[in-house]
Design an enzyme around this catalytic site. Structure first.
Site, PDB file in Angstrom:
ATOM      1  N   LYS A  60      11.044  -7.596 -10.104  1.00 34.99           N
ATOM      2  CA  LYS A  60       9.674  -6.906 -11.135  1.00 34.99           C
ATOM      3  C   LYS A  60       9.688  -6.802 -12.364  1.00 34.99           C
ATOM      4  CE  LYS A  60       9.537  -3.975  -6.991  1.00 34.99           C
ATOM      5  NZ  LYS A  60      10.000  -2.559  -6.735  1.00 34.99           N
TER       6      LYS A  60
ATOM      7  N   VAL B 273       4.295  -4.501  -8.218  1.00 34.20           N
ATOM      8  CA  VAL B 273       5.428  -4.153  -9.469  1.00 34.20           C
ATOM      9  C   VAL B 273       5.038  -2.830  -8.667  1.00 34.20           C
ATOM     10  CG1 VAL B 273       6.141  -3.376 -11.565  1.00 34.20           C
ATOM     11  CG2 VAL B 273       5.106  -6.128 -10.713  1.00 34.20           C
TER      12      VAL B 273
ATOM     13  N   GLY C 272      14.214   4.286   6.465  1.00 29.47           N
ATOM     14  CA  GLY C 272      13.365   3.455   5.940  1.00 29.47           C
ATOM     15  C   GLY C 272      13.082   2.767   4.389  1.00 29.47           C
TER      16      GLY C 272
ATOM     17  N   ILE D 200       0.745   2.252  -8.316  1.00 32.82           N
ATOM     18  CA  ILE D 200       1.011   2.377  -9.306  1.00 32.82           C
ATOM     19  C   ILE D 200       0.117   1.191 -10.134  1.00 32.82           C
ATOM     20  CG2 ILE D 200       1.833   3.477 -11.646  1.00 32.82           C
ATOM     21  CD1 ILE D 200       4.196   3.679 -10.408  1.00 32.82           C
TER      22      ILE D 200
ATOM     23  N   VAL E 140       2.241  -2.759   4.787  1.00 33.83           N
ATOM     24  CA  VAL E 140       0.982  -2.771   4.095  1.00 33.83           C
ATOM     25  C   VAL E 140      -0.383  -3.558   4.441  1.00 33.83           C
ATOM     26  CG1 VAL E 140       0.495  -3.492   1.997  1.00 33.83           C
ATOM     27  CG2 VAL E 140       3.110  -2.948   1.701  1.00 33.83           C
TER      28      VAL E 140
ATOM     29  N   GLY F 168       4.503  -0.272  -6.689  1.00 35.33           N
ATOM     30  CA  GLY F 168       3.229   0.492  -5.313  1.00 35.33           C
ATOM     31  C   GLY F 168       2.034   0.292  -5.918  1.00 35.33           C
TER      32      GLY F 168
END
Ligand code: NDP
Ligand code: HSE
Length: 432
Positions: A206, A133, A188, A137, A17, A135
């Site tokens: 989450k 939580v 992955g 969204i 990220v 990704g």
């Protein structure tokens, strides 16, 4: 051209990220300046290994292993290292030196959220965590801001992409649990410690974050009932399919109001969902979250629950907001824990169940089972019996709504009964 003020941004982590966040910050500097009102200068990137290969070409002079020098003096600190320490210490240092913090670290927030939010409140800084939580969204901001005027009753959904990928491969391609897990590993999808995904810890983290926000209550991992997908077999997936269901790992956060008073239930477990339900169509590594609130009714949020660039989108949205706040001044909006609702034990929930029993193929077996269900206060809605080529009889009982405590006691009595060879599975039925 507006002469924007410059804000120093410290990035902690340049992995999946972080490297994408660095790339987008550098590539779209002018856009970020227009949107946030500040020029965002990437002051440096904290890594463990200066020479490690990176997904993205990053100027070597930006990389550092000196956390303290990078953090102190930054206006915005983006934490994308993961894990508890040293991430916790770095975030506290950042807040105490006046920076706003953006993080995607669900493990840290689920364990130390109150400490971090208190530290932010003390100095009037903000902590944003949209990426923690589901990704890409947007779900944190809708709960925190858009639905702030409403009363949330229930959150219900798929918040772990890798287990959804595994269950989906088993359901749609008939893969065994082992083969589906191997494929997820090769692609992955699983965390470095796969038990975090497979045993439901990631989803529970989450769920704790979502429940804290939705119910204005501090919810930690200890408050979450957690079951993973380790016990889900190809047979169970096939049985579910024959009965018109699909198995999904669900996170459920809901308000309960019963004779024992008001409470919340936060839980993660694999459950049967009708194949007609919208969650049944959430395939691969995607996530979907339903939010039910009193005024708005049901809302559905759907999309990529992970991935470097996808998650970077959520991180950068938070960075733009933090920059706007920094420019505008004033204090960050803290977390609200004013309701402090108690957490209910799992025995207090009510739902429907599907019980699969292997039994002796003898006269009177059904009557014995019916008697045990009746004594336990569990009412059967459907009963289906099959006998295989080896003469093993299998009974699948679909119950009406029952209380978990009563169901558990009844299943224990079934397991002890002479007519039951084995309780093959007990699955909850959700989404009805
Ligand atoms: P990675 O493991 O890919 O990257 C972690 C980065 O942090 C690496 O660059 C690593 O340095 C650096 N780092 C780790 N520990 C230290 C340390 N002690 N000192 C200095 N640097 C350190 O993680 P991800 O990018 O996948 O995840 C980052 C965060 O985002 C996590 O909290 C994760 O839960 C969350 N998240 C991730 C998603 C995803 O799809 N990957 C989705 C949603 C949230 P080096 O490279 O030198 O080893
Ligand atoms: N392990 C997580 C998942 C990554 O599978 O959803 C995103 O948080």
């Amino acid at each position: 051209m507006i002469d924007h003020r410059t804000l120093r941004v410290a990035l902690l982590g340049a992995g999946s990220v972080g490297s994408q966040v660095a790339r987008l910050l550098r590539e779209h500097g002018d856009d970020f300046a227009e949107r946030s009102g500040a020029r965002l200068e990437l002051a440096g990137i904290l890594v463990r290994d200066l020479d490690a290969p990176r997904d993205v070409d990053l100027p070597r002079e930006l990389l550092t292993t000196d956390a303290e020098s990078l953090i102190v003096g930054a206006d915005i600190v983006i934490e994308l290292m993961g894990g508890i320490e040293p991430a916790r210490t770095h975030i506290l240092t950042a807040l105490n030196s006046g920076a706003d913090v953006v993080t995607g670290n669900k493990a840290l927030l689920a364990q130390h959220g109150p400490e971090i939010f208190d530290a932010a409140d003390q100095v009037g800084a903000s902590v944003s965590y949209e990426a923690a939580v589901a990704g890409a969204i947007p779900i944190i901001r809708p709960l925190k801001d858009s639905l702030a005027g409403d009363r949330i009753v229930r959150i219900f959904g798929i918040v772990n992409g890798s287990t959804n990928f595994i269950l989906d491969k088993m359901d749609r391609e008939g893969l065994s649990a082992e083969d589906a897990q191997r494929l997820a590993t090769d692609l992955g999808y699983l965390e470095a410690d796969p038990t975090l995904d497979l045993e439901g810890y990631d989803a529970a983290q989450k769920a704790a974050i979502l429940a804290s926000l939705a119910f204005h209550t501090e919810v930690s991992m200890d408050d979450v009932h957690r079951e993973g997908i380790e016990s889900i077999t190809a047979d169970m997936i096939e049985g579910a399919r024959r009965a018109g269901f699909v198995i999904k790992l669900l996170a459920i956060c809901e308000r309960l109001a019963d004779a024992e008073g008001e409470a919340i239930s936060v839980r993660v477990y694999p459950a049967l969902i009708s194949r007609e339900h919208p969650l049944a169509t959430v395939h691969g590594g995607n996530n979907a979250v339903f939010v039910e609130s009193e005024a708005a009714g049901p809302l559905m949020f759907y999309g990529a629950g992970a991935g470097g660039v996808q998650t970077a989108s959520a991180v950068l949205g938070d960075v733009v907001s933090a920059a706007r706040r920094h420019i505008a001044g004033g204090v960050g909006v803290g977390e609200s824990a004013r309701q402090s609702l108690p957490t209910a034990e799992i025995g207090r929930i009510s739902t429907r169940y599907q019980i699969t029993l292997e039994v002796s193929d003898e006269q009177g077996v059904l009557a014995v089972i019916a008697g045990i269900l009746n004594d336990g206060g569990v009412s059967a809605a459907t009963v289906e019996q099959t006998v295989d080529d080896e003469g093993t009889a299998r009974i699948v009982i679909g119950t009406h709504t029952a209380r978990e405590q009563a169901l558990g006691d009844t299943v224990a009595r079934l397991a002890e009964s002479d007519v039951v060879v084995r309780v093959a599975s007990v699955l909850r039925v959700e989404g009805e």
